[in-house]
Design a protein around this motif. Structure first.
Motif, PDB file in Angstrom:
ATOM      1  N   GLY A   1      80.067   2.200  47.365  1.00 27.17           N
ATOM      2  CA  GLY A   1      80.258   2.504  45.952  1.00 27.17           C
ATOM      3  C   GLY A   1      78.977   2.980  45.299  1.00 27.17           C
TER       4      GLY A   1
ATOM      5  N   PHE B   1      78.484   6.512  46.248  1.00 28.86           N
ATOM      6  CA  PHE B   1      79.360   7.381  45.451  1.00 28.86           C
ATOM      7  C   PHE B   1      78.743   7.644  44.077  1.00 28.86           C
ATOM      8  N   GLY B   2      78.247   6.587  43.442  1.00 23.68           N
ATOM      9  CA  GLY B   2      77.664   6.748  42.116  1.00 23.68           C
ATOM     10  C   GLY B   2      76.437   7.638  42.123  1.00 23.68           C
TER      11      GLY B   2
ATOM     12  N   SER C   1      83.733   5.048  43.156  1.00 25.24           N
ATOM     13  CA  SER C   1      82.846   3.886  43.039  1.00 25.24           C
ATOM     14  C   SER C   1      83.570   2.736  42.343  1.00 25.24           C
TER      15      SER C   1
ATOM     16  N   ASP D   1      84.195  -0.927  43.833  1.00 27.84           N
ATOM     17  CA  ASP D   1      83.853  -2.136  43.073  1.00 27.84           C
ATOM     18  C   ASP D   1      85.029  -3.109  43.040  1.00 27.84           C
TER      19      ASP D   1
ATOM     20  N   SER E   1      74.698  -2.170  41.542  1.00 21.33           N
ATOM     21  CA  SER E   1      75.527  -1.002  41.808  1.00 21.33           C
ATOM     22  C   SER E   1      76.351  -0.631  40.576  1.00 21.33           C
TER      23      SER E   1
ATOM     24  N   CYS F   1      76.520   2.958  38.700  1.00 21.24           N
ATOM     25  CA  CYS F   1      77.775   3.715  38.765  1.00 21.24           C
ATOM     26  C   CYS F   1      78.476   3.798  37.419  1.00 21.24           C
TER      27      CYS F   1
END
Length: 254
Positions: free
Chosen positions: A31, A34-35, A57, A61, A85, A89
Protein backbone atom coordinates in the motif's frame (compact mmCIF):
# COMPACT_ATOMS: atom_id res chain seq x y z
CA UNK A 1 36.95 -27.87 21.70
CA UNK A 2 33.70 -27.74 19.73
CA UNK A 3 31.90 -31.04 19.42
CA UNK A 4 30.79 -31.36 15.76
CA UNK A 5 27.94 -33.63 16.82
CA UNK A 6 26.33 -30.83 18.85
CA UNK A 7 23.87 -28.52 17.02
CA UNK A 8 25.22 -25.05 16.36
CA UNK A 9 23.89 -22.50 18.83
CA UNK A 10 22.46 -19.15 17.63
CA UNK A 11 24.41 -16.56 19.63
CA UNK A 12 22.87 -13.58 17.81
CA UNK A 13 19.92 -13.43 20.18
CA UNK A 14 17.48 -13.43 17.22
CA UNK A 15 14.94 -16.01 16.28
CA UNK A 16 13.15 -17.01 13.12
CA UNK A 17 9.82 -15.41 12.30
CA UNK A 18 7.00 -17.23 10.58
CA UNK A 19 6.41 -15.99 7.05
CA UNK A 20 2.66 -15.96 7.73
CA UNK A 21 3.16 -13.36 10.47
CA UNK A 22 4.98 -11.08 8.02
CA UNK A 23 2.17 -11.04 5.44
CA UNK A 24 0.21 -8.10 6.97
CA UNK A 25 3.33 -5.91 7.01
CA UNK A 26 4.11 -6.92 3.44
CA UNK A 27 0.59 -5.82 2.42
CA UNK A 28 1.16 -2.52 4.25
CA UNK A 29 4.38 -1.99 2.30
CA UNK A 30 2.48 -2.72 -0.91
CA UNK A 31 0.00 0.00 0.00
CA UNK A 32 2.86 2.37 0.79
CA UNK A 33 4.36 1.63 -2.63
CA UNK A 34 1.00 2.35 -4.28
CA UNK A 35 0.82 5.70 -2.51
CA UNK A 36 4.37 6.68 -3.44
CA UNK A 37 3.78 5.72 -7.06
CA UNK A 38 0.55 7.69 -7.01
CA UNK A 39 2.56 10.77 -6.01
CA UNK A 40 4.94 10.15 -8.89
CA UNK A 41 2.08 9.83 -11.40
CA UNK A 42 0.42 12.96 -10.02
CA UNK A 43 3.60 14.96 -10.57
CA UNK A 44 3.94 13.54 -14.09
CA UNK A 45 0.36 14.44 -15.01
CA UNK A 46 -1.17 10.94 -15.00
CA UNK A 47 -4.00 11.98 -12.70
CA UNK A 48 -6.32 9.04 -13.37
CA UNK A 49 -3.60 6.54 -12.53
CA UNK A 50 -2.76 8.52 -9.41
CA UNK A 51 -6.36 8.17 -8.19
CA UNK A 52 -6.36 4.45 -8.99
CA UNK A 53 -3.17 3.92 -7.00
CA UNK A 54 -4.56 5.81 -4.01
CA UNK A 55 -7.62 3.56 -4.19
CA UNK A 56 -5.37 0.49 -4.28
CA UNK A 57 -3.53 1.78 -1.22
CA UNK A 58 -6.90 2.08 0.54
CA UNK A 59 -7.65 -1.57 -0.29
CA UNK A 60 -4.25 -2.57 1.06
CA UNK A 61 -4.96 -0.58 4.22
CA UNK A 62 -8.23 -2.49 4.63
CA UNK A 63 -6.72 -5.92 4.10
CA UNK A 64 -3.55 -5.55 6.19
CA UNK A 65 -5.59 -4.98 9.33
CA UNK A 66 -7.96 -7.83 8.52
CA UNK A 67 -5.04 -10.18 7.87
CA UNK A 68 -3.27 -9.14 11.05
CA UNK A 69 -6.34 -9.94 13.14
CA UNK A 70 -7.11 -13.21 11.32
CA UNK A 71 -3.52 -14.46 11.52
CA UNK A 72 -2.88 -13.22 15.04
CA UNK A 73 0.01 -11.15 13.67
CA UNK A 74 -0.78 -7.82 15.32
CA UNK A 75 2.32 -6.02 16.57
CA UNK A 76 3.44 -2.57 17.66
CA UNK A 77 5.75 -2.32 14.67
CA UNK A 78 2.91 -3.22 12.31
CA UNK A 79 0.68 -0.57 13.87
CA UNK A 80 3.33 2.13 13.49
CA UNK A 81 4.14 1.06 9.94
CA UNK A 82 0.45 1.18 9.06
CA UNK A 83 0.11 4.69 10.49
CA UNK A 84 3.14 5.99 8.58
CA UNK A 85 1.81 4.44 5.38
CA UNK A 86 -1.62 6.01 5.97
CA UNK A 87 -0.08 9.46 6.36
CA UNK A 88 1.68 9.20 3.03
CA UNK A 89 -1.17 7.53 1.12
CA UNK A 90 -4.10 9.47 2.57
CA UNK A 91 -2.47 12.73 3.61
CA UNK A 92 0.44 13.52 1.31
CA UNK A 93 -0.66 11.80 -1.91
CA UNK A 94 -4.17 13.36 -2.09
CA UNK A 95 -2.80 16.79 -1.19
CA UNK A 96 -0.25 16.65 -4.01
CA UNK A 97 -2.81 15.29 -6.49
CA UNK A 98 -5.37 18.02 -5.75
CA UNK A 99 -2.61 20.62 -5.92
CA UNK A 100 -1.41 19.37 -9.31
CA UNK A 101 -4.94 19.22 -10.78
CA UNK A 102 -6.54 22.35 -9.34
CA UNK A 103 -4.08 24.53 -7.42
CA UNK A 104 -0.87 24.58 -9.45
CA UNK A 105 -1.73 27.96 -10.95
CA UNK A 106 -2.86 29.40 -7.62
CA UNK A 107 0.69 29.84 -6.37
CA UNK A 108 1.75 29.61 -2.75
CA UNK A 109 -1.77 29.99 -1.39
CA UNK A 110 -2.83 26.75 -3.05
CA UNK A 111 0.19 24.96 -1.58
CA UNK A 112 -0.64 26.28 1.89
CA UNK A 113 -4.05 24.63 1.77
CA UNK A 114 -2.55 21.42 0.43
CA UNK A 115 -0.26 21.49 3.49
CA UNK A 116 -3.24 22.13 5.77
CA UNK A 117 -4.93 19.01 4.44
CA UNK A 118 -1.82 16.83 4.82
CA UNK A 119 -1.07 18.10 8.34
CA UNK A 120 -4.69 17.52 9.37
CA UNK A 121 -4.40 13.90 8.23
CA UNK A 122 -1.19 13.58 10.26
CA UNK A 123 -2.88 14.98 13.37
CA UNK A 124 -5.85 12.66 12.89
CA UNK A 125 -3.57 9.64 12.72
CA UNK A 126 -1.52 10.79 15.72
CA UNK A 127 -4.68 11.10 17.81
CA UNK A 128 -5.84 7.68 16.62
CA UNK A 129 -2.52 6.17 17.73
CA UNK A 130 -2.80 7.76 21.16
CA UNK A 131 -6.41 6.65 21.62
CA UNK A 132 -5.54 3.12 20.47
CA UNK A 133 -2.73 2.98 23.03
CA UNK A 134 -5.17 3.92 25.79
CA UNK A 135 -7.62 1.13 24.93
CA UNK A 136 -7.94 -1.61 27.54
CA UNK A 137 -7.03 -5.17 26.50
CA UNK A 138 -10.13 -7.06 25.43
CA UNK A 139 -12.15 -3.85 25.16
CA UNK A 140 -14.94 -4.00 22.57
CA UNK A 141 -14.13 -2.15 19.34
CA UNK A 142 -15.55 1.36 19.10
CA UNK A 143 -18.73 1.76 17.10
CA UNK A 144 -17.77 5.22 15.94
CA UNK A 145 -14.79 7.20 14.68
CA UNK A 146 -13.73 10.42 16.37
CA UNK A 147 -13.13 12.71 13.43
CA UNK A 148 -13.30 11.62 9.82
CA UNK A 149 -10.82 8.72 9.30
CA UNK A 150 -7.80 9.45 7.11
CA UNK A 151 -8.83 7.16 4.20
CA UNK A 152 -12.32 8.69 4.12
CA UNK A 153 -10.77 12.16 4.40
CA UNK A 154 -8.55 11.36 1.44
CA UNK A 155 -11.50 10.49 -0.78
CA UNK A 156 -13.42 13.55 0.40
CA UNK A 157 -10.38 15.68 -0.35
CA UNK A 158 -10.21 14.20 -3.85
CA UNK A 159 -13.83 15.22 -4.54
CA UNK A 160 -12.75 18.13 -6.84
CA UNK A 161 -10.57 15.70 -8.83
CA UNK A 162 -13.52 13.32 -9.23
CA UNK A 163 -15.70 16.19 -10.46
CA UNK A 164 -13.09 17.27 -13.01
CA UNK A 165 -12.69 13.71 -14.32
CA UNK A 166 -16.47 13.49 -14.58
CA UNK A 167 -16.39 16.65 -16.72
CA UNK A 168 -18.44 18.77 -14.31
CA UNK A 169 -15.64 21.26 -13.62
CA UNK A 170 -12.46 22.14 -15.48
CA UNK A 171 -9.05 21.35 -13.96
CA UNK A 172 -7.69 24.46 -12.32
CA UNK A 173 -11.08 26.15 -12.11
CA UNK A 174 -12.40 27.65 -8.85
CA UNK A 175 -9.10 27.23 -6.96
CA UNK A 176 -10.35 29.29 -4.03
CA UNK A 177 -13.32 26.94 -3.55
CA UNK A 178 -10.97 23.96 -3.74
CA UNK A 179 -8.80 25.54 -1.03
CA UNK A 180 -11.83 26.05 1.20
CA UNK A 181 -12.89 22.44 0.55
CA UNK A 182 -9.48 21.10 1.61
CA UNK A 183 -9.64 23.20 4.77
CA UNK A 184 -13.15 21.92 5.58
CA UNK A 185 -12.14 18.28 5.12
CA UNK A 186 -9.02 18.86 7.20
CA UNK A 187 -11.14 20.36 9.97
CA UNK A 188 -13.47 17.34 9.87
CA UNK A 189 -10.50 15.00 10.30
CA UNK A 190 -9.22 16.73 13.43
CA UNK A 191 -12.67 17.46 14.91
CA UNK A 192 -14.41 15.61 17.72
CA UNK A 193 -17.17 14.69 15.31
CA UNK A 194 -18.36 11.11 15.90
CA UNK A 195 -19.09 9.26 12.67
CA UNK A 196 -20.23 5.62 12.79
CA UNK A 197 -17.74 2.88 12.00
CA UNK A 198 -18.85 -0.10 9.88
CA UNK A 199 -19.47 -2.03 13.10
CA UNK A 200 -21.76 0.73 14.33
CA UNK A 201 -23.93 1.16 11.25
CA UNK A 202 -27.35 -0.49 11.47
CA UNK A 203 -29.51 -1.05 8.38
CA UNK A 204 -33.31 -1.20 8.78
CA UNK A 205 -34.64 -4.56 7.68
CA UNK A 206 -36.82 -2.98 4.98
CA UNK A 207 -33.69 -1.40 3.45
CA UNK A 208 -31.73 -4.64 3.05
CA UNK A 209 -33.08 -5.36 -0.44
CA UNK A 210 -32.39 -1.74 -1.47
CA UNK A 211 -28.81 -2.10 -0.22
CA UNK A 212 -28.32 -5.26 -2.27
CA UNK A 213 -29.63 -3.59 -5.43
CA UNK A 214 -27.43 -0.55 -4.74
CA UNK A 215 -24.42 -2.90 -4.52
CA UNK A 216 -25.23 -4.40 -7.93
CA UNK A 217 -25.62 -0.92 -9.42
CA UNK A 218 -22.30 0.11 -7.89
CA UNK A 219 -20.60 -2.90 -9.47
CA UNK A 220 -21.99 -1.85 -12.83
CA UNK A 221 -20.82 1.74 -12.37
CA UNK A 222 -17.28 0.58 -11.56
CA UNK A 223 -16.89 -0.62 -15.15
CA UNK A 224 -19.02 2.02 -16.89
CA UNK A 225 -18.96 5.31 -14.93
CA UNK A 226 -16.33 4.95 -12.18
CA UNK A 227 -16.00 8.72 -11.61
CA UNK A 228 -19.75 9.02 -11.13
CA UNK A 229 -19.61 6.19 -8.59
CA UNK A 230 -16.87 7.99 -6.64
CA UNK A 231 -18.87 11.22 -6.62
CA UNK A 232 -21.95 9.34 -5.37
CA UNK A 233 -19.91 7.64 -2.63
CA UNK A 234 -18.50 10.97 -1.49
CA UNK A 235 -21.97 12.51 -1.49
CA UNK A 236 -23.35 9.59 0.55
CA UNK A 237 -20.55 9.92 3.10
CA UNK A 238 -21.15 13.67 3.27
CA UNK A 239 -24.77 12.91 4.12
CA UNK A 240 -23.59 10.73 7.02
CA UNK A 241 -21.35 13.56 8.19
CA UNK A 242 -24.22 16.06 8.01
CA UNK A 243 -26.30 13.82 10.28
CA UNK A 244 -23.35 13.57 12.68
CA UNK A 245 -22.96 17.37 12.59
CA UNK A 246 -26.59 17.84 13.56
CA UNK A 247 -26.15 15.45 16.47
CA UNK A 248 -22.89 17.10 17.55
CA UNK A 249 -24.80 20.24 18.62
CA UNK A 250 -21.85 22.54 18.18
CA UNK A 251 -19.33 20.41 20.11
CA UNK A 252 -17.00 19.84 17.16
CA UNK A 253 -13.73 20.98 18.65
CA UNK A 254 -14.55 21.22 22.33
Amino acid sequence: MIDPTEPEQDTSGGRDVSLILLIPNMVTLMGLSFGLTGIRFAMEGYFTWAVILIMLSALADLFDGLLARRLGAQSEMGAQLDSLSDFLCFGVAPAILVYEVHLGDFGGLGWIFALIFAVSACLRLARFNVMSGQAEPGEAPKRYFVGVPAPAGAFLGLFPVFLSNLGLIDPGSAPLLVCVWLAVVGALMISNLKTPSPKGVKVPRRMVAVLFFATVIAMGLIFTRPWLLLVIMDAAYLAVIMVALVRAKGRLFG
